[in-house]
Scaffold this motif. Sequence first.
Motif, PDB file in Angstrom:
ATOM      1  N   ASP A 198      16.964  -8.775  -0.255  1.00  0.00           N
ATOM      2  CA  ASP A 198      17.049  -7.347   0.064  1.00  0.00           C
ATOM      3  C   ASP A 198      15.893  -6.581  -0.578  1.00  0.00           C
ATOM      4  O   ASP A 198      16.075  -5.494  -1.128  1.00  0.00           O
ATOM      5  N   LEU A 199      14.678  -7.126  -0.529  1.00  0.00           N
ATOM      6  CA  LEU A 199      13.534  -6.487  -1.150  1.00  0.00           C
ATOM      7  C   LEU A 199      12.828  -5.585  -0.140  1.00  0.00           C
ATOM      8  O   LEU A 199      12.386  -6.044   0.910  1.00  0.00           O
ATOM      9  N   LEU A 221      15.256  -7.251 -12.203  1.00  0.00           N
ATOM     10  CA  LEU A 221      15.919  -6.642 -11.057  1.00  0.00           C
ATOM     11  C   LEU A 221      15.308  -7.104  -9.736  1.00  0.00           C
ATOM     12  O   LEU A 221      16.020  -7.267  -8.736  1.00  0.00           O
ATOM     13  N   ILE A 222      13.984  -7.317  -9.719  1.00  0.00           N
ATOM     14  CA  ILE A 222      13.355  -7.857  -8.509  1.00  0.00           C
ATOM     15  C   ILE A 222      13.905  -9.247  -8.209  1.00  0.00           C
ATOM     16  O   ILE A 222      14.193  -9.583  -7.052  1.00  0.00           O
ATOM     17  N   GLY A 279       0.817  -1.208   0.000  1.00  0.00           N
ATOM     18  CA  GLY A 279       0.000   0.000   0.000  1.00  0.00           C
ATOM     19  C   GLY A 279       0.850   1.256   0.000  1.00  0.00           C
ATOM     20  O   GLY A 279       0.539   2.233  -0.696  1.00  0.00           O
ATOM     21  N   GLN A 280       1.943   1.257   0.759  1.00  0.00           N
ATOM     22  CA  GLN A 280       2.847   2.405   0.767  1.00  0.00           C
ATOM     23  C   GLN A 280       3.477   2.618  -0.608  1.00  0.00           C
ATOM     24  O   GLN A 280       3.582   3.749  -1.090  1.00  0.00           O
ATOM     25  N   TYR A 281       3.881   1.524  -1.245  1.00  0.00           N
ATOM     26  CA  TYR A 281       4.439   1.614  -2.598  1.00  0.00           C
ATOM     27  C   TYR A 281       3.418   2.208  -3.569  1.00  0.00           C
ATOM     28  O   TYR A 281       3.745   3.091  -4.374  1.00  0.00           O
ATOM     29  N   VAL A 289      12.572  -1.264  -4.394  1.00  0.00           N
ATOM     30  CA  VAL A 289      11.705  -1.416  -5.563  1.00  0.00           C
ATOM     31  C   VAL A 289      11.574  -0.091  -6.313  1.00  0.00           C
ATOM     32  O   VAL A 289      11.547  -0.057  -7.549  1.00  0.00           O
ATOM     33  N   LEU A 290      11.498   1.006  -5.590  1.00  0.00           N
ATOM     34  CA  LEU A 290      11.398   2.309  -6.236  1.00  0.00           C
ATOM     35  C   LEU A 290      12.678   2.646  -7.011  1.00  0.00           C
ATOM     36  O   LEU A 290      12.614   3.207  -8.110  1.00  0.00           O
TER      37      LEU A 290
END
Length: 427
Positions: free
Chosen positions: A176-177, A167-168, A42-44, A182-183
């Motif tokens: 390290d996710l 990259l994910i 949700g924050q993302y 992610v941004l």
Amino acid sequence: MNMRQQLTASFLKIGVMYLLGTVLSLITSILLARLLGPESFGQYAIVMAWLALVALPVAAGIPQLITREAASYSQARSWGLYRGIFRAANIWVVLVSGILFSLYLVVDWTEGWLFDQGKWTLLGIVIFLLPIRGLNAMRNGAIRGLGYPSLAELPGQLIQPLIVLVLIAILLSYDDLSVSAVLWLQVIAGAASLIVATILYRRVRPSLVRDFTPVYEYKAWLRALLPFTLMGVLGTLSTQIGIVVLGFLGTDEGVAALRVAERGAQITALSLVLVNMVIAPHIVRVYQEGDMAELQKLSRRTARGAFLLTLLLAIGLVVLGRPIIDLVFGVEYVAIAYLPMVILVLGQLVNVAFGSVGMLLSMSGHENLTLLGQFAGLVAIVVLAVLLIPKYNELGAAIAASGGLVVWNCVLGYSVATRLKIRPGIF
């Protein structure tokens, strides 16, 4: 090849590309929803929604204006004007991006408390995406205006989400996710897609363009850019305001639920998105030729084809929505995302039934009428969101979004019927 064959060929090409792009984006959302959890996901979603709003002065209006003018200049062989508007758009994107970045630094330095609270600290990352988004949008519009709609979507629909997924996977191997990581992946993928878009643009641009001296019509372009920009602003606000209001008045979990629900609605709206990308230059040509009977046929055929596909997808999502959400996103999203998805899907059915009303008005020089419809829809969304979100959370946001779509299309449909003298939609 007649227009119908051209439209079908372009639709199929873009359809395959958009289908692959949608699958990649959906896989990304699934991975992030599962790996980050409802709160972090949700924050993302909130930060990406804010990015879309902050980027409005940079990219809003530019691709639509360049698509229309590129189609018009290429048809008239006005290559000096074509070169001039592309160079002027580059300067605009870089200049406005620099101003916004400087403003962010000033605000962060003087009022650091604003960006030191939870998810808002992440805005410092996505600010780097501003010029990337603007330059990408500009090249997209130019390539589409030159008559290559499928090629225009390659960087954004395939290259960028594919890089994000790779990259994910790399981050997961290092365990390290996080939201901030992610941004940063989005920034890297956006830069890579810009490089690809630039290469593609130089390949499709007529070689003789370089032989012409740029000709500038700043006043005419700024007059046209203003309504296009306002349309971009209102359109983006209409799609993101639910997330933004939900971020303030609701919960992070509610934002995650709405974002999951939007993925279903996005699939049902795909057919109209493809149609709009394909027919834009054709609308310009047919309208300039004054063949309103052909414009009516173009409008009705594309609307009916898009609606049939949307109806089939909508039925499938309404009937099988719960097990699909459970299987794809996880059981924790079923209870909070299914009903919002159904409401959003119904709203998209109405949207697609009206056809390409906004594109018909914009590409025929009636941007102000498109702007009026978008403003009416946005007002409806904001009013409904403020009234319903505090009590119904993500369900209220979905109702607000669908209500705004209905208002938006009713106003635009009326404008098409009265100004262009053609019947909009599937009937």
